[in-house]
Design a protein around this motif. Sequence first.
Motif, PDB file in Angstrom:
ATOM      1  N   TYR A  47       1.157  -1.155   0.018  1.00 38.63           N
ATOM      2  CA  TYR A  47       0.283   0.022   0.302  1.00 38.63           C
ATOM      3  C   TYR A  47       0.546   0.918  -0.114  1.00 38.63           C
ATOM      4  O   TYR A  47       0.740   2.181  -0.465  1.00 38.63           O
ATOM      5  CB  TYR A  47      -0.949   0.066   1.680  1.00 38.63           C
ATOM      6  CG  TYR A  47      -1.696  -0.911   1.336  1.00 38.63           C
ATOM      7  CD1 TYR A  47      -1.743  -1.995   0.240  1.00 38.63           C
ATOM      8  CD2 TYR A  47      -2.135  -1.464   2.637  1.00 38.63           C
ATOM      9  CE1 TYR A  47      -2.617  -3.212   0.147  1.00 38.63           C
ATOM     10  CE2 TYR A  47      -2.554  -3.243   2.770  1.00 38.63           C
ATOM     11  CZ  TYR A  47      -3.323  -3.155   1.824  1.00 38.63           C
ATOM     12  OH  TYR A  47      -3.851  -4.423   1.855  1.00 38.63           O
ATOM     13  N   MET A  66       1.723   3.966  -3.657  1.00 36.48           N
ATOM     14  CA  MET A  66       1.411   5.080  -3.030  1.00 36.48           C
ATOM     15  C   MET A  66       3.207   6.109  -3.967  1.00 36.48           C
ATOM     16  O   MET A  66       3.090   7.038  -5.017  1.00 36.48           O
ATOM     17  CB  MET A  66       2.232   5.896  -2.293  1.00 36.48           C
ATOM     18  CG  MET A  66       0.767   5.653  -0.781  1.00 36.48           C
ATOM     19  SD  MET A  66       1.366   6.319   0.898  1.00 36.48           S
ATOM     20  CE  MET A  66       0.112   5.589   1.316  1.00 36.48           C
ATOM     21  N   ARG A 107       1.908   5.769  -7.973  1.00 37.18           N
ATOM     22  CA  ARG A 107       1.397   6.990  -7.928  1.00 37.18           C
ATOM     23  C   ARG A 107       1.510   8.760  -8.090  1.00 37.18           C
ATOM     24  O   ARG A 107       1.294   8.795  -8.598  1.00 37.18           O
ATOM     25  CB  ARG A 107       0.220   7.277  -6.877  1.00 37.18           C
ATOM     26  CG  ARG A 107      -0.706   6.171  -6.597  1.00 37.18           C
ATOM     27  CD  ARG A 107      -1.814   5.875  -5.538  1.00 37.18           C
ATOM     28  NE  ARG A 107      -2.598   6.984  -5.463  1.00 37.18           N
ATOM     29  CZ  ARG A 107      -4.197   6.936  -6.260  1.00 37.18           C
ATOM     30  NH1 ARG A 107      -4.617   5.706  -6.007  1.00 37.18           N
ATOM     31  NH2 ARG A 107      -4.972   8.339  -6.596  1.00 37.18           N
ATOM     32  N   TYR A 116      -3.746   9.839 -11.953  1.00 39.34           N
ATOM     33  CA  TYR A 116      -4.484   9.422 -10.611  1.00 39.34           C
ATOM     34  C   TYR A 116      -4.084  11.218  -9.964  1.00 39.34           C
ATOM     35  O   TYR A 116      -3.611  11.692  -9.813  1.00 39.34           O
ATOM     36  CB  TYR A 116      -2.824   8.883  -9.653  1.00 39.34           C
ATOM     37  CG  TYR A 116      -2.319   7.206 -10.683  1.00 39.34           C
ATOM     38  CD1 TYR A 116      -3.139   6.057  -9.752  1.00 39.34           C
ATOM     39  CD2 TYR A 116      -1.259   7.374 -11.162  1.00 39.34           C
ATOM     40  CE1 TYR A 116      -2.998   5.181 -10.743  1.00 39.34           C
ATOM     41  CE2 TYR A 116      -0.702   6.066 -11.069  1.00 39.34           C
ATOM     42  CZ  TYR A 116      -1.900   5.449 -11.272  1.00 39.34           C
ATOM     43  OH  TYR A 116      -1.428   4.202 -11.859  1.00 39.34           O
ATOM     44  N   MET A 151      -3.825  12.276  -3.687  1.00 43.46           N
ATOM     45  CA  MET A 151      -4.681  11.892  -1.977  1.00 43.46           C
ATOM     46  C   MET A 151      -3.927  12.082  -1.237  1.00 43.46           C
ATOM     47  O   MET A 151      -2.688  12.067  -1.279  1.00 43.46           O
ATOM     48  CB  MET A 151      -4.608  10.277  -2.787  1.00 43.46           C
ATOM     49  CG  MET A 151      -3.400   9.818  -2.904  1.00 43.46           C
ATOM     50  SD  MET A 151      -3.189   7.610  -3.270  1.00 43.46           S
ATOM     51  CE  MET A 151      -2.337   7.534  -2.561  1.00 43.46           C
ATOM     52  N   SER A 208      -1.883  10.431   2.228  1.00 44.92           N
ATOM     53  CA  SER A 208      -1.730   9.187   2.201  1.00 44.92           C
ATOM     54  C   SER A 208      -2.476   7.992   3.180  1.00 44.92           C
ATOM     55  O   SER A 208      -2.330   7.444   3.456  1.00 44.92           O
ATOM     56  CB  SER A 208       0.189   9.301   2.886  1.00 44.92           C
ATOM     57  OG  SER A 208       0.391   7.838   3.051  1.00 44.92           O
ATOM     58  N   HIS A 254      -6.050   8.666   4.687  1.00 46.74           N
ATOM     59  CA  HIS A 254      -6.629   8.917   4.095  1.00 46.74           C
ATOM     60  C   HIS A 254      -6.559   7.195   3.860  1.00 46.74           C
ATOM     61  O   HIS A 254      -7.512   6.474   3.968  1.00 46.74           O
ATOM     62  CB  HIS A 254      -7.359   9.419   3.202  1.00 46.74           C
ATOM     63  CG  HIS A 254      -7.385  11.007   4.425  1.00 46.74           C
ATOM     64  ND1 HIS A 254      -8.027  12.167   3.713  1.00 46.74           N
ATOM     65  CD2 HIS A 254      -7.195  10.783   5.795  1.00 46.74           C
ATOM     66  CE1 HIS A 254      -7.754  13.228   4.946  1.00 46.74           C
ATOM     67  NE2 HIS A 254      -7.339  12.322   5.954  1.00 46.74           N
ATOM     68  N   TYR A 255      -5.395   6.778   2.331  1.00 48.73           N
ATOM     69  CA  TYR A 255      -5.418   6.201   1.772  1.00 48.73           C
ATOM     70  C   TYR A 255      -5.215   4.917   2.021  1.00 48.73           C
ATOM     71  O   TYR A 255      -5.720   3.145   2.193  1.00 48.73           O
ATOM     72  CB  TYR A 255      -4.111   6.634   0.519  1.00 48.73           C
ATOM     73  CG  TYR A 255      -4.500   4.931  -0.244  1.00 48.73           C
ATOM     74  CD1 TYR A 255      -5.232   4.522  -1.318  1.00 48.73           C
ATOM     75  CD2 TYR A 255      -2.789   4.181  -0.756  1.00 48.73           C
ATOM     76  CE1 TYR A 255      -5.524   3.878  -2.457  1.00 48.73           C
ATOM     77  CE2 TYR A 255      -2.919   3.113  -1.137  1.00 48.73           C
ATOM     78  CZ  TYR A 255      -3.953   2.977  -2.082  1.00 48.73           C
ATOM     79  OH  TYR A 255      -3.734   1.834  -2.865  1.00 48.73           O
ATOM     80  N   ARG A 295      -7.454   0.972   2.707  1.00 47.77           N
ATOM     81  CA  ARG A 295      -6.245  -0.037   2.961  1.00 47.77           C
ATOM     82  C   ARG A 295      -6.289  -0.809   3.825  1.00 47.77           C
ATOM     83  O   ARG A 295      -7.019  -2.555   3.777  1.00 47.77           O
ATOM     84  CB  ARG A 295      -5.417   0.080   2.199  1.00 47.77           C
ATOM     85  CG  ARG A 295      -5.891   1.060   0.753  1.00 47.77           C
ATOM     86  CD  ARG A 295      -6.313   0.436  -0.051  1.00 47.77           C
ATOM     87  NE  ARG A 295      -5.993  -0.734  -1.006  1.00 47.77           N
ATOM     88  CZ  ARG A 295      -4.898  -1.491  -1.909  1.00 47.77           C
ATOM     89  NH1 ARG A 295      -4.646  -0.504  -2.631  1.00 47.77           N
ATOM     90  NH2 ARG A 295      -4.612  -2.131  -2.211  1.00 47.77           N
ATOM     91  N   ASN A 319      -9.809  -3.857  -3.908  1.00 44.20           N
ATOM     92  CA  ASN A 319      -8.591  -2.742  -5.118  1.00 44.20           C
ATOM     93  C   ASN A 319      -7.202  -3.187  -5.218  1.00 44.20           C
ATOM     94  O   ASN A 319      -6.211  -2.449  -5.474  1.00 44.20           O
ATOM     95  CB  ASN A 319      -8.293  -1.169  -4.448  1.00 44.20           C
ATOM     96  CG  ASN A 319      -9.989  -0.287  -3.786  1.00 44.20           C
ATOM     97  OD1 ASN A 319     -10.295  -0.134  -5.673  1.00 44.20           O
ATOM     98  ND2 ASN A 319     -10.363   0.096  -3.610  1.00 44.20           N
ATOM     99  N   SER A 352      -3.864  -0.963  -7.332  1.00 40.30           N
ATOM    100  CA  SER A 352      -2.877  -0.313  -6.736  1.00 40.30           C
ATOM    101  C   SER A 352      -2.557   0.358  -7.666  1.00 40.30           C
ATOM    102  O   SER A 352      -1.607  -0.420  -8.873  1.00 40.30           O
ATOM    103  CB  SER A 352      -2.766  -0.595  -5.961  1.00 40.30           C
ATOM    104  OG  SER A 352      -2.271  -1.452  -5.922  1.00 40.30           O
TER     105      SER A 352
END
Length: 332
Positions: free
Chosen positions: A208, A252, A255, A305, A308, A310, A312-313, A317, A328, A332
Amino acid sequence: MGEGKLQPEARQKLECVDLSSDDEHKLAAQIRQACLESGFFYVVNHGIDLQFINEVFKHSKRFFSLPLEEKMKVLQDKNNRGYTPYAEEMLDPDKQSRGDSKEGYYIGVEILETDTRAKKPLHGPNLWPSSSLLPGWREIMEKYFEESLILSRKLIKLLALALYLDESYFNKPGMLDDPMAALRLLHYSAERSIPELGILGAGAHCDYGMLTLLATDSVPGLQICRQKDATPQIWEDVLPLEGAYVVNLGAMLERWSNGLFRATLHRVANPGKERYSIAFFMEPNFDCLVECLPTCHSDINPPKYPPMISGHYLLGRYIVTHNGFDSNAKSS
């Protein structure tokens, strides 16, 4: 519940990055190639003593050998710290018939309840097993956490260079000066995985966060799928390499790099032996804004993308992983 094709004869040949080299730009070029091709690479001469790593494994086994009633006294809390029992997680519910055949233990950044940061999700004090049961255990894990953090920062500097950025790019305030780093001890049962029946040590997923350092024992099981959208999926073994870390990228960084660097799908297919590994996850600050880097987009290659936050993401997950509906995991 088809799981794809395994190619054991094409055992994964990963880049092996030797950090004893003084040529940072050469190392960055090697890492860039690995991140473009597979999102996985080995790191050797990394500065963490092998004897100390073996000591950490010894202490990890001491914890997992405790009676279940003792381990349940430090059951994972709302801030993602503590013990996770067997089958608690299901990383690939579309293909798994039951939870992962592993148990784990999370250790995060130690933040006292009196610290204002403790009000944020995923922040707070760690849960520690009784020192009378495991003397010296906490001290060993805290030392390993700090050494893993130092190594992660070295690699992130090289990753910045690999993205054609200044080496200090990720040192900007608000990015990684208060990271949501996490150490995770993992113990896989001796049950042989049967992927076609949805039985796996760890279901297929992409990590993640930003960067993962993985130390393993000598038992194989880790597999990667370079093309996660291929039909069928082709799985390749990543074999243990003594004294090396396996490094991989998380969603991350994928993205941040606008999809240039890859968060590669991977899983654990147990060969029928008990297995231990130790993962260190380097995550940005909770409030860090993750958006496409200036070197990774252009007029003809716009950002793929949206920006976002970090934390909250990560919250989203973790919630779906523990509730078994991580839809997801493969996108990702």
